[in-house]
Design a protein around this motif. Sequence first.
Motif, mmCIF file in Angstrom:
data_model
loop_
_atom_site.group_PDB
_atom_site.id
_atom_site.type_symbol
_atom_site.label_atom_id
_atom_site.label_comp_id
_atom_site.label_asym_id
_atom_site.label_seq_id
_atom_site.Cartn_x
_atom_site.Cartn_y
_atom_site.Cartn_z
ATOM 1 N N ALA A 269 0.834 -1.202 0.000
ATOM 2 C CA ALA A 269 0.000 0.000 0.000
ATOM 3 C C ALA A 269 0.871 1.256 0.000
ATOM 4 C CB ALA A 269 -0.922 -0.008 1.213
ATOM 5 N N ARG A 270 1.937 1.232 0.764
ATOM 6 C CA ARG A 270 2.849 2.376 0.804
ATOM 7 C C ARG A 270 3.497 2.607 -0.564
ATOM 8 N NH1 ARG A 270 5.220 0.897 5.098
ATOM 9 N NH2 ARG A 270 6.900 -0.271 4.089
ATOM 10 N N ASP A 271 3.914 1.514 -1.211
ATOM 11 C CA ASP A 271 4.527 1.635 -2.539
ATOM 12 C C ASP A 271 3.553 2.237 -3.552
ATOM 13 O OD1 ASP A 271 6.866 0.575 -1.628
ATOM 14 O OD2 ASP A 271 6.590 -1.400 -2.534
ATOM 15 N N TYR A 272 2.326 1.712 -3.571
ATOM 16 C CA TYR A 272 1.345 2.196 -4.553
ATOM 17 C C TYR A 272 0.957 3.643 -4.284
ATOM 18 C CZ TYR A 272 0.892 -2.619 -6.169
ATOM 19 O OH TYR A 272 1.147 -3.859 -6.678
ATOM 20 N N ALA A 273 0.815 4.001 -3.012
ATOM 21 C CA ALA A 273 0.485 5.386 -2.674
ATOM 22 C C ALA A 273 1.602 6.320 -3.134
ATOM 23 C CB ALA A 273 0.257 5.519 -1.172
ATOM 24 N N HIS A 274 2.835 5.885 -2.964
ATOM 25 C CA HIS A 274 3.968 6.704 -3.394
ATOM 26 C C HIS A 274 3.975 6.875 -4.913
ATOM 27 C CE1 HIS A 274 7.996 8.414 -3.378
ATOM 28 N NE2 HIS A 274 8.346 7.535 -4.300
ATOM 29 N N ARG A 275 3.714 5.785 -5.622
ATOM 30 C CA ARG A 275 3.697 5.867 -7.079
ATOM 31 C C ARG A 275 2.585 6.786 -7.578
ATOM 32 N NH1 ARG A 275 4.199 -0.571 -8.581
ATOM 33 N NH2 ARG A 275 6.111 -0.999 -7.373
ATOM 34 N N LEU A 276 1.456 6.766 -6.864
ATOM 35 C CA LEU A 276 0.325 7.604 -7.261
ATOM 36 C C LEU A 276 0.411 9.012 -6.687
ATOM 37 C CD1 LEU A 276 -2.477 4.922 -6.779
ATOM 38 C CD2 LEU A 276 -1.619 5.808 -8.962
ATOM 39 N N GLY A 279 -0.951 10.971 -0.366
ATOM 40 C CA GLY A 279 -0.514 10.909 1.013
ATOM 41 C C GLY A 279 -1.668 10.803 1.977
ATOM 42 N N GLY A 280 -1.359 10.695 3.263
ATOM 43 C CA GLY A 280 -2.366 10.677 4.307
ATOM 44 C C GLY A 280 -3.316 9.497 4.209
ATOM 45 N N ARG A 281 -4.521 9.723 4.730
ATOM 46 C CA ARG A 281 -5.527 8.667 4.771
ATOM 47 C C ARG A 281 -5.928 8.215 3.371
ATOM 48 N NH1 ARG A 281 -11.202 8.237 5.099
ATOM 49 N NH2 ARG A 281 -11.898 6.500 6.436
ATOM 50 N N THR A 282 -6.033 9.169 2.454
ATOM 51 C CA THR A 282 -6.396 8.813 1.080
ATOM 52 C C THR A 282 -5.351 7.896 0.464
ATOM 53 O OG1 THR A 282 -7.572 10.892 0.748
ATOM 54 C CG2 THR A 282 -6.851 9.717 -1.228
ATOM 55 N N GLY A 283 -4.089 8.217 0.677
ATOM 56 C CA GLY A 283 -3.017 7.378 0.148
ATOM 57 C C GLY A 283 -3.056 5.983 0.716
ATOM 58 N N ARG A 284 -3.314 5.890 2.041
ATOM 59 C CA ARG A 284 -3.378 4.563 2.666
ATOM 60 C C ARG A 284 -4.515 3.735 2.092
ATOM 61 N NH1 ARG A 284 -2.318 7.675 7.278
ATOM 62 N NH2 ARG A 284 -4.506 7.557 7.945
ATOM 63 N N LEU A 285 -5.691 4.341 1.965
ATOM 64 C CA LEU A 285 -6.854 3.600 1.482
ATOM 65 C C LEU A 285 -6.710 3.200 0.016
ATOM 66 C CD1 LEU A 285 -9.737 5.618 3.176
ATOM 67 C CD2 LEU A 285 -8.921 3.336 3.783
ATOM 68 N N VAL A 286 -6.280 4.150 -0.806
ATOM 69 C CA VAL A 286 -6.126 3.838 -2.239
ATOM 70 C C VAL A 286 -5.003 2.830 -2.428
ATOM 71 C CG1 VAL A 286 -5.524 4.778 -4.494
ATOM 72 C CG2 VAL A 286 -7.069 6.042 -2.980
ATOM 73 N N GLY A 287 -3.904 3.012 -1.712
ATOM 74 C CA GLY A 287 -2.791 2.066 -1.816
ATOM 75 C C GLY A 287 -3.197 0.668 -1.424
ATOM 76 N N ALA A 288 -3.977 0.549 -0.343
ATOM 77 C CA ALA A 288 -4.445 -0.760 0.092
ATOM 78 C C ALA A 288 -5.390 -1.377 -0.931
ATOM 79 C CB ALA A 288 -5.134 -0.649 1.443
ATOM 80 N N ALA A 289 -6.250 -0.549 -1.531
ATOM 81 C CA ALA A 289 -7.190 -1.062 -2.533
ATOM 82 C C ALA A 289 -6.451 -1.601 -3.755
ATOM 83 C CB ALA A 289 -8.153 0.045 -2.949
ATOM 84 N N VAL A 290 -5.413 -0.901 -4.184
ATOM 85 C CA VAL A 290 -4.626 -1.376 -5.328
ATOM 86 C C VAL A 290 -3.877 -2.649 -4.951
ATOM 87 C CG1 VAL A 290 -2.767 -0.812 -6.937
ATOM 88 C CG2 VAL A 290 -4.396 0.952 -6.237
ATOM 89 N N ALA A 291 -3.345 -2.701 -3.738
ATOM 90 C CA ALA A 291 -2.627 -3.897 -3.292
ATOM 91 C C ALA A 291 -3.546 -5.118 -3.311
ATOM 92 C CB ALA A 291 -2.066 -3.676 -1.885
ATOM 93 N N VAL A 292 -4.784 -4.949 -2.845
ATOM 94 C CA VAL A 292 -5.743 -6.054 -2.846
ATOM 95 C C VAL A 292 -6.117 -6.443 -4.270
ATOM 96 C CG1 VAL A 292 -8.103 -6.711 -2.225
ATOM 97 C CG2 VAL A 292 -6.643 -5.537 -0.547
#
Length: 313
Positions: A269-276, A279-292
């Motif tokens: 999730a951290r990797d995907y949020a960084h690529r996109l 940051g913050g809560r949005t980054g965590r949620l979107v990153g986790a969604a992409v990871a799943v």
Amino acid sequence: MAGSPTSSSRDSQTVSVSVVVPVRNGEAFVADAIESVLDQEDVSAELIVVDDGSTDGTADVLARYDRRIAVADLEGRGVSAARNRGMALGRGELLVFLDADDLLPPRYLARFVEAAAAAPRAQVFHCGWRGVDFEDGRALYGQDQPFDLDRDPFHVLAAAGSPPISALAVRRTAATRVGPFDENESLQADWDYWLRLAASGETFRGVPGNVAIIRRRDVSMSGSAGTELAVAGLAVLERHLSRHRRCAACVHADAGLRSWREAVLRSSARDYAHRLRLGGRTGRLVGAAVAVAYRPRLASTAWLALRDRRRAV
């Protein structure tokens, strides 16, 4: 050496030892590892250094030791292949693995030899370890006592993870039964080897008082590499659990499996949020969604993490 035992050491030493050191581009530190083996008290060990295609001055460093060590050469086939080569060349009853940037403290081998002589039915010996700064030797973390593996090594390792490979000594007979390090497992071969030893039913014996010295160099690891390590570690554990018949003690292994999945989810999730660039809560949620989306088996882990966060609010 640590290759040519003296007659007095042969007379007093009941269990012979081979120490295998794989190295690649270790000009700056491999001599420290070699000296820590040559300086061992009360034990004469066979020391085998496998140079895995070094392009720096490692070969010149090894040449200084002449007949005190045995040197084998590979052409960049990886650390597992180097360890396997050393195991094949060694003659000792007890095999010890030492990474080229780590150290053996005084009487380290003697304690393993004494334990092996006192427990002839035990096949796998293990101890504590301490991570220290490469430059100044200051302690960073540690587990001075051996893990409580002896009664149920497989489930404890599955739950807690494995010690460093330098904290292991294995009888050659057990190593032969279990087989070599997996040369196709580039990132988590040590973890796989510990689990294979545990799953084989070999008897484990902790050796209190022994503490392997793991030196940490100031080499940064990218988030991507961290994710790759977590993904590889999870795959190793899932593979071993798939071969293991379900039993009551597997609840402990389940906890380890959850921890690995959480690690993969967090790092991915951290990797995907960084690529996109989020940051913050949005980054965590979107990153986790992409990871799943890429790894659907993480869905339940993501749901539990989200539920726990909501409860904490």
